[in-house]
Design a protein around this motif. Sequence first.
Motif, PDB file in Angstrom:
ATOM      1  N   GLU A   1     -13.584   1.019  -8.969  1.00 25.20           N
ATOM      2  CA  GLU A   1     -12.462   1.009  -9.918  1.00 25.20           C
ATOM      3  C   GLU A   1     -11.155   0.843  -9.139  1.00 25.20           C
ATOM      4  O   GLU A   1     -11.086   1.233  -7.966  1.00 25.20           O
ATOM      5  CB  GLU A   1     -12.369   2.365 -10.650  1.00 25.20           C
ATOM      6  N   PRO A   2     -10.118   0.319  -9.808  1.00 22.03           N
ATOM      7  CA  PRO A   2      -8.824   0.221  -9.114  1.00 22.03           C
ATOM      8  C   PRO A   2      -8.297   1.590  -8.701  1.00 22.03           C
ATOM      9  O   PRO A   2      -8.546   2.584  -9.399  1.00 22.03           O
ATOM     10  CB  PRO A   2      -7.895  -0.394 -10.165  1.00 22.03           C
ATOM     11  N   VAL A   3      -7.618   1.619  -7.577  1.00 28.18           N
ATOM     12  CA  VAL A   3      -6.978   2.859  -7.118  1.00 28.18           C
ATOM     13  C   VAL A   3      -5.481   2.562  -6.993  1.00 28.18           C
ATOM     14  O   VAL A   3      -5.073   1.707  -6.204  1.00 28.18           O
ATOM     15  CB  VAL A   3      -7.561   3.306  -5.750  1.00 28.18           C
ATOM     16  N   SER A   4      -4.694   3.265  -7.805  1.00 32.58           N
ATOM     17  CA  SER A   4      -3.252   2.979  -7.817  1.00 32.58           C
ATOM     18  C   SER A   4      -2.573   3.674  -6.644  1.00 32.58           C
ATOM     19  O   SER A   4      -3.162   4.547  -5.994  1.00 32.58           O
ATOM     20  CB  SER A   4      -2.638   3.491  -9.125  1.00 32.58           C
ATOM     21  N   ASP A   5      -1.318   3.311  -6.411  1.00 29.99           N
ATOM     22  CA  ASP A   5      -0.560   3.949  -5.326  1.00 29.99           C
ATOM     23  C   ASP A   5      -0.461   5.455  -5.547  1.00 29.99           C
ATOM     24  O   ASP A   5      -0.593   6.240  -4.610  1.00 29.99           O
ATOM     25  CB  ASP A   5       0.856   3.358  -5.243  1.00 29.99           C
ATOM     26  N   SER A   6      -0.217   5.862  -6.798  1.00 27.99           N
ATOM     27  CA  SER A   6      -0.044   7.305  -6.988  1.00 27.99           C
ATOM     28  C   SER A   6      -1.380   8.047  -6.827  1.00 27.99           C
ATOM     29  O   SER A   6      -1.414   9.158  -6.288  1.00 27.99           O
ATOM     30  CB  SER A   6       0.624   7.620  -8.332  1.00 27.99           C
ATOM     31  N   GLN A   7      -2.475   7.419  -7.210  1.00 39.00           N
ATOM     32  CA  GLN A   7      -3.792   8.050  -6.967  1.00 39.00           C
ATOM     33  C   GLN A   7      -4.054   8.171  -5.462  1.00 39.00           C
ATOM     34  O   GLN A   7      -4.561   9.180  -4.982  1.00 39.00           O
ATOM     35  CB  GLN A   7      -4.907   7.212  -7.602  1.00 39.00           C
ATOM     36  N   LEU A   8      -3.658   7.128  -4.769  1.00 41.03           N
ATOM     37  CA  LEU A   8      -3.866   7.122  -3.320  1.00 41.03           C
ATOM     38  C   LEU A   8      -3.035   8.229  -2.664  1.00 41.03           C
ATOM     39  O   LEU A   8      -3.510   8.996  -1.827  1.00 41.03           O
ATOM     40  CB  LEU A   8      -3.429   5.753  -2.789  1.00 41.03           C
ATOM     41  N   ARG A   9      -1.791   8.311  -3.105  1.00 44.31           N
ATOM     42  CA  ARG A   9      -0.876   9.300  -2.524  1.00 44.31           C
ATOM     43  C   ARG A   9      -1.401  10.723  -2.771  1.00 44.31           C
ATOM     44  O   ARG A   9      -1.435  11.550  -1.860  1.00 44.31           O
ATOM     45  CB  ARG A   9       0.499   9.113  -3.177  1.00 44.31           C
ATOM     46  N   GLU A  10      -1.849  10.975  -3.983  1.00 45.43           N
ATOM     47  CA  GLU A  10      -2.344  12.329  -4.291  1.00 45.43           C
ATOM     48  C   GLU A  10      -3.635  12.638  -3.539  1.00 45.43           C
ATOM     49  O   GLU A  10      -3.833  13.747  -3.041  1.00 45.43           O
ATOM     50  CB  GLU A  10      -2.569  12.476  -5.808  1.00 45.43           C
ATOM     51  N   SER A  11      -4.502  11.633  -3.446  1.00 42.39           N
ATOM     52  CA  SER A  11      -5.761  11.866  -2.723  1.00 42.39           C
ATOM     53  C   SER A  11      -5.472  12.154  -1.257  1.00 42.39           C
ATOM     54  O   SER A  11      -6.051  13.078  -0.661  1.00 42.39           O
ATOM     55  CB  SER A  11      -6.673  10.639  -2.773  1.00 42.39           C
ATOM     56  N   LEU A  12      -4.570  11.364  -0.681  1.00 42.65           N
ATOM     57  CA  LEU A  12      -4.274  11.559   0.744  1.00 42.65           C
ATOM     58  C   LEU A  12      -3.659  12.935   0.984  1.00 42.65           C
ATOM     59  O   LEU A  12      -3.946  13.600   1.977  1.00 42.65           O
ATOM     60  CB  LEU A  12      -3.346  10.455   1.265  1.00 42.65           C
ATOM     61  N   ARG A  13      -2.823  13.368   0.030  1.00 44.83           N
ATOM     62  CA  ARG A  13      -2.201  14.701   0.171  1.00 44.83           C
ATOM     63  C   ARG A  13      -3.298  15.767   0.311  1.00 44.83           C
ATOM     64  O   ARG A  13      -3.275  16.591   1.216  1.00 44.83           O
ATOM     65  CB  ARG A  13      -1.303  14.965  -1.041  1.00 44.83           C
TER      66      ARG A  13
ATOM     67  N   ASP B   1       8.745  12.134  -5.399  1.00 45.46           N
ATOM     68  CA  ASP B   1       9.457  10.860  -5.498  1.00 45.46           C
ATOM     69  C   ASP B   1       8.510   9.660  -5.530  1.00 45.46           C
ATOM     70  O   ASP B   1       8.897   8.549  -5.222  1.00 45.46           O
ATOM     71  CB  ASP B   1      10.405  10.728  -4.301  1.00 45.46           C
ATOM     72  N   ASN B   2       7.265   9.881  -5.839  1.00 46.24           N
ATOM     73  CA  ASN B   2       6.244   8.822  -5.909  1.00 46.24           C
ATOM     74  C   ASN B   2       5.930   8.175  -4.574  1.00 46.24           C
ATOM     75  O   ASN B   2       5.283   7.142  -4.530  1.00 46.24           O
ATOM     76  CB  ASN B   2       6.636   7.717  -6.900  1.00 46.24           C
ATOM     77  N   ASN B   3       6.468   8.729  -3.511  1.00 47.19           N
ATOM     78  CA  ASN B   3       6.187   8.120  -2.207  1.00 47.19           C
ATOM     79  C   ASN B   3       5.749   9.177  -1.191  1.00 47.19           C
ATOM     80  O   ASN B   3       4.859   8.951  -0.390  1.00 47.19           O
ATOM     81  CB  ASN B   3       7.437   7.371  -1.718  1.00 47.19           C
ATOM     82  N   THR B   4       6.348  10.374  -1.273  1.00 47.57           N
ATOM     83  CA  THR B   4       6.067  11.388  -0.261  1.00 47.57           C
ATOM     84  C   THR B   4       4.632  11.925  -0.388  1.00 47.57           C
ATOM     85  O   THR B   4       4.220  12.357  -1.464  1.00 47.57           O
ATOM     86  CB  THR B   4       7.060  12.561  -0.395  1.00 47.57           C
ATOM     87  N   ILE B   5       3.915  11.893   0.726  1.00 43.19           N
ATOM     88  CA  ILE B   5       2.578  12.505   0.737  1.00 43.19           C
ATOM     89  C   ILE B   5       2.725  13.982   1.091  1.00 43.19           C
ATOM     90  O   ILE B   5       2.189  14.850   0.425  1.00 43.19           O
ATOM     91  CB  ILE B   5       1.652  11.770   1.729  1.00 43.19           C
TER      92      ILE B   5
END
Length: 538
Positions: free
Chosen positions: A61-73, A226-230
């Motif tokens: 499935e697609p992984v959006s930037d915000s999903q990626l950011r939250e997962s990485l956090r 801010d949608n960018n900070t991990i």
Amino acid sequence: MTATAVEIVPVLLEESLPVEVSTKLIERGHARRMGHLENYFALLQRQELYTNFQIYGEFNEPVSDSQLRESLREILFKHPILAHTIIPKDQPDFRKWYQSEKYLNTPYPLHDFIRILPELKLSDILINKQQEEYSDILPGILNEFESEKKITSSLLSRASCLRVPIYDPKRPNWRLLRLSPRQFIYVSNHCCSDAISGVNLFQDIAEHLSSSSTSSSFPREDDKNDNNTIFNYNSDWKFFNKLYDPITDKIEYRPKVKALPKFACSIFVKSYLSYFNWNGLPTMRVDQPLPLLHKQFQFQLLEFTNEELNTIRDKIKTMGCTFTPFLQACWFIAMYKCGKVFNLKSWKEWAIDIAVPSSSRRFLIEEDDNSLKEMYKYGSNVGGFHYSYLISSFNIDRSENDKFFELVQYYQDGYSKSYENGDHLIGLGIMMMDGIVQRKNIDKMIKDDYLNQTRAGVLFSNAGFFPQDESKKYHVTDLVFNQAQGSMKFSFGLNIASTNVNGLKISVNVAEGTFDETADFAHLCNEFKANIVSFGGL
Ligand SMILES: CC(=O)SCCNC(=O)CCNC(=O)[C@H](O)C(C)(C)COP(=O)(O)OP(=O)(O)OC[C@H]1O[C@@H](n2cnc3c(N)ncnc32)[C@H](O)[C@@H]1OP(=O)(O)O
């Protein structure tokens, strides 16, 4: 080894902490010195001996930037080694310093510090958001992908030239390249990361996305949302686990003295009685202009579907073997039969060397549960053996099934023994011995050993089989492992990974000049594939 200036310079003990590393950070377990193995991969970068390895990963499935950011956090708090950077020695122009005669003639038994980054943003991870730094290489990769919409040999060839700078105060030693909403490439300079780490990252992202609830386990301060900070270390430091101790503190890599004569014999065979790639270019530093770097290795991606992989797996299982020795035999027979590699008339060419990296996590001794293996799932936690095999033993026809599986069994026995007798760790363990670490500059030792050398045999790197649970909402559907050997003295590289969804992917490469014509490499790959088909029961 002869006495050199290196031995008479007094050992420099760096007692003072670099400004970036406070005692508080150390007490929290968020900074420490690198271990010997971690230092080896760092020196490959600072001496320009290796570019990167990549794991291509595809999600269902697609992984959006915000999903990626939250997962990485979530993943980075649990595995802070992914959030580390290396702190350079306190020198005004530290890159030049590591290559200066002064540095190279001084032993440094205490390795540089690593610490958790002060802050990390998604834009520090995604190469797509670093257009300026990657302006020479990124457009080519993305254009290549746009035309094919899938991973190809020529895309892998381009990606093998990506560099991830070490000693970056703001960014870690790895990146992600987004090819499409579902397709990514993990790129690492190998510092505190290996192929298994790359695979684990994709699997952990899928796991996190499959299980995530709406509320995060690690709430953010509002102003950092801010949608960018991990993460921001100052506000988030309590969430981080401690950095684990270097794996070399847990596993003894250093050989026993009684293992040294056998090791010396194997060096003799490798140096004087083995295949050398006299036609190829000598090894060189990897800080070459991009067109030259790009030309240094030719790549070919071989693919087998999951059904084909299952058939092969069943066949080798009934023969009592595992996958790597099976593929290894298929490869060597192809090298022999293609008729363009070995110089069968030379009286000195008896053997060819093969190095098989392994995950040294297998040697971690669990106390009560699997927590150690879980802790070390990310990191440059590798070992591997480096043997020489008789070229004459590869003369096997496709009709000779029994003879073929005898060879596989011979390799298989070699694997099993190497896990027990220390062969798996000795190659790396030698440079960790006290007498060497205290008296030699390891950067110089490795650089002199690797650079301007004639290439020899094969680096055979099988990351393994990674079954996915397809019933999960998010799962990984494809994995490809790829790397170029850089200045490591191998002419041929095989990098392998499989899933139970899109099957087996083998990235094969050959160093420039090994063959007179491109068609010869294609012929070798075809022979290899035909051997897998025939002996694998397809
Ligand atoms: C840039 C870098 O990181 S370099 C380092 C990268 N490489 C690594 O990290 C190496 C990781 N792999 C290992 O450590 C392996 O154990 C090796 C290569 C040492 C030995 O591999 P093998 O002997 O083939 O397999 P191993 O015992 O690990 O395999 C477990 C099972 O998976 C199977 N298997 C292994 N690789 C594959 C594969 N690519 N595809 C399908 N099945 C596989 C084996 O056949 C075995 O099957 P079985 O349980 O049915 O018998």
